[in-house]
Design a protein around this motif. Sequence first.
Motif, PDB file in Angstrom:
ATOM      1  N   UNK A 174       0.906  -1.245   0.045  1.00 19.36           N
ATOM      2  CA  UNK A 174       0.031   0.098   0.079  1.00 19.36           C
ATOM      3  C   UNK A 174       1.076   1.198  -0.019  1.00 19.36           C
ATOM      4  N   UNK A 175       1.999   1.111  -0.762  1.00 18.62           N
ATOM      5  CA  UNK A 175       3.025   2.267  -0.747  1.00 18.62           C
ATOM      6  C   UNK A 175       2.553   3.517  -1.592  1.00 18.62           C
ATOM      7  N   UNK A 176       2.741   4.551  -1.416  1.00 20.72           N
ATOM      8  CA  UNK A 176       2.467   5.824  -2.345  1.00 20.72           C
ATOM      9  C   UNK A 176       3.331   5.867  -3.262  1.00 20.72           C
ATOM     10  N   UNK A 177       2.632   6.185  -4.481  1.00 22.23           N
ATOM     11  CA  UNK A 177       3.477   6.494  -5.874  1.00 22.23           C
ATOM     12  C   UNK A 177       2.799   7.564  -6.479  1.00 22.23           C
ATOM     13  N   UNK A 178       3.735   8.458  -7.145  1.00 21.32           N
ATOM     14  CA  UNK A 178       3.236   9.589  -8.032  1.00 21.32           C
ATOM     15  C   UNK A 178       4.274   9.894  -9.059  1.00 21.32           C
ATOM     16  N   UNK A 179       3.834  10.649 -10.156  1.00 20.80           N
ATOM     17  CA  UNK A 179       4.639  10.934 -11.245  1.00 20.80           C
ATOM     18  C   UNK A 179       5.374  11.845 -10.733  1.00 20.80           C
ATOM     19  N   UNK A 180       6.900  11.823 -11.130  1.00 19.87           N
ATOM     20  CA  UNK A 180       7.863  12.763 -10.757  1.00 19.87           C
ATOM     21  C   UNK A 180       7.551  14.199 -11.157  1.00 19.87           C
ATOM     22  N   UNK A 181       6.567  14.655 -11.902  1.00 22.04           N
ATOM     23  CA  UNK A 181       6.310  15.786 -12.365  1.00 22.04           C
ATOM     24  C   UNK A 181       5.348  16.446 -11.289  1.00 22.04           C
ATOM     25  N   UNK A 182       4.673  15.852 -10.291  1.00 20.83           N
ATOM     26  CA  UNK A 182       3.835  16.329  -9.288  1.00 20.83           C
ATOM     27  C   UNK A 182       4.392  17.452  -8.334  1.00 20.83           C
ATOM     28  N   UNK A 183       3.665  18.358  -7.999  1.00 23.75           N
ATOM     29  CA  UNK A 183       4.070  19.138  -7.091  1.00 23.75           C
ATOM     30  C   UNK A 183       4.319  19.075  -5.840  1.00 23.75           C
ATOM     31  N   UNK A 184       5.381  19.605  -5.191  1.00 20.82           N
ATOM     32  CA  UNK A 184       5.965  19.428  -3.930  1.00 20.82           C
ATOM     33  C   UNK A 184       4.779  19.568  -2.926  1.00 20.82           C
ATOM     34  N   UNK A 185       3.888  20.662  -3.084  1.00 17.36           N
ATOM     35  CA  UNK A 185       2.735  20.549  -2.088  1.00 17.36           C
ATOM     36  C   UNK A 185       1.658  19.516  -2.039  1.00 17.36           C
ATOM     37  N   UNK A 186       1.571  18.929  -3.377  1.00 17.41           N
ATOM     38  CA  UNK A 186       0.412  17.514  -3.413  1.00 17.41           C
ATOM     39  C   UNK A 186       1.090  16.374  -2.827  1.00 17.41           C
ATOM     40  N   UNK A 187       2.500  16.392  -3.083  1.00 13.95           N
ATOM     41  CA  UNK A 187       3.195  15.029  -2.389  1.00 13.95           C
ATOM     42  C   UNK A 187       3.122  15.439  -0.870  1.00 13.95           C
ATOM     43  N   UNK A 188       3.446  16.455  -0.257  1.00 14.67           N
ATOM     44  CA  UNK A 188       3.473  16.820   1.038  1.00 14.67           C
ATOM     45  C   UNK A 188       2.137  16.444   1.512  1.00 14.67           C
ATOM     46  N   UNK A 189       1.180  16.654   0.844  1.00 10.29           N
ATOM     47  CA  UNK A 189      -0.480  16.376   1.370  1.00 10.29           C
ATOM     48  C   UNK A 189      -0.749  14.967   1.245  1.00 10.29           C
ATOM     49  N   UNK A 190      -0.331  14.329   0.519  1.00 10.70           N
ATOM     50  CA  UNK A 190      -0.600  12.862   0.360  1.00 10.70           C
ATOM     51  C   UNK A 190       0.396  12.372   1.398  1.00 10.70           C
ATOM     52  N   UNK A 191       1.641  12.612   1.603  1.00  7.88           N
ATOM     53  CA  UNK A 191       2.332  12.049   2.847  1.00  7.88           C
ATOM     54  C   UNK A 191       1.604  12.291   4.081  1.00  7.88           C
ATOM     55  N   UNK A 192       1.363  13.460   4.082  1.00  6.84           N
ATOM     56  CA  UNK A 192       0.446  13.543   5.499  1.00  6.84           C
ATOM     57  C   UNK A 192      -0.920  12.876   5.614  1.00  6.84           C
ATOM     58  N   UNK A 193      -1.706  12.891   4.909  1.00  4.45           N
ATOM     59  CA  UNK A 193      -2.783  12.204   4.784  1.00  4.45           C
ATOM     60  C   UNK A 193      -2.748  10.597   5.055  1.00  4.45           C
TER      61      UNK A 193
END
Lengths: 154, 166
Positions: free
Chosen positions: A18-37
């Motif tokens: 159930x790891x998190x994965x996103x495209x490398x072009x994703x913005x820092x803010x969206x990644x931070x939000x996903x990590x926090x959630x």
Amino acid sequence: MPTVDPFSRPLTDLADDAFLVMEESTGYGAVLEALRTARAGSMILTKDGAVAGVFTERDILNKCLLEGTRPETPVRELMSPRPSTLPLTATVREAIALMDSKHVRNLPLVDGAGAPKGLLTVGRLIRFLAYAFPAEVVNLPPRPGQVAEEADGA
Amino acid sequence: MKCPDCAAENIPGSDVCVGCGHDLPDPARRLPKGDLAERVRKGTIASLGPRPAVSVPYDRTVADAVDLMREEKVGALLITKAGKVVGILTERDALREVAGLKDPAKVPVSAVMHADPDTLRADEPVTHAFHHMSVGGYRHMPVLLDDGSVAMVSSRDLLSYLAASD
């Protein structure tokens, strides 16, 4: 006693799927939000479906926290690129060696095409070992020299 | 050697596969040797090589703490008040509460630290570190030394202990 040496077990037995994965072009803010959630400590970043990098709590601490990094900054510019990876079939012993020698706490597990199939964190590895040695971990006296003076310990 | 990911042949000693660019597994000689289970059962916290803890007073800011973590390359700090340990601040605490939300220069470490952290003693079995880190989800734990000072062990120290070949 476990019949199979826990250090020879394949990583499929303990990896987080159930790891998190996103495209490398994703913005820092969206990644931070996903990590926090998800209360997660790292994100795998992909390019064309293959692992391109890992973005960890340490990256945030080292590169973003005091810099006021803008949320739209592509995480590609902040991640640790070309991370160490292992195939899902690698063993616990191999993972320990690689994490120690490369000083990584998050190891993406990949298939033959480099696509992410799992994530092994140091925390998960330690939990696995704590469970693999339950008698040793749980049944120890609180002090190593402690001896029960009466047979029933009462 | 043959790459386990893409099966390309690589010359011996390569670190990275010529075919797919992945790291090649370390050769067998670099895998941990000996009886790892024995190392788990027999070690003490002292054998993890606890390092002197880096500490910061409780009224300093998260920005100060982050500077110190970067400088000292550590993932956790002891928080002290009048010379006594009152808490632990990990990089995770700093990020959860602050990153992208608040100005780290305006948040005191006392607002995001963990108060009264679980501690280990140097003569305890190493299995206690596995247990506490597993149950509590910690990556760092303070270790009380006999001379009254406080050191720190991390999950990385556990890995290094297991990986060290004897």
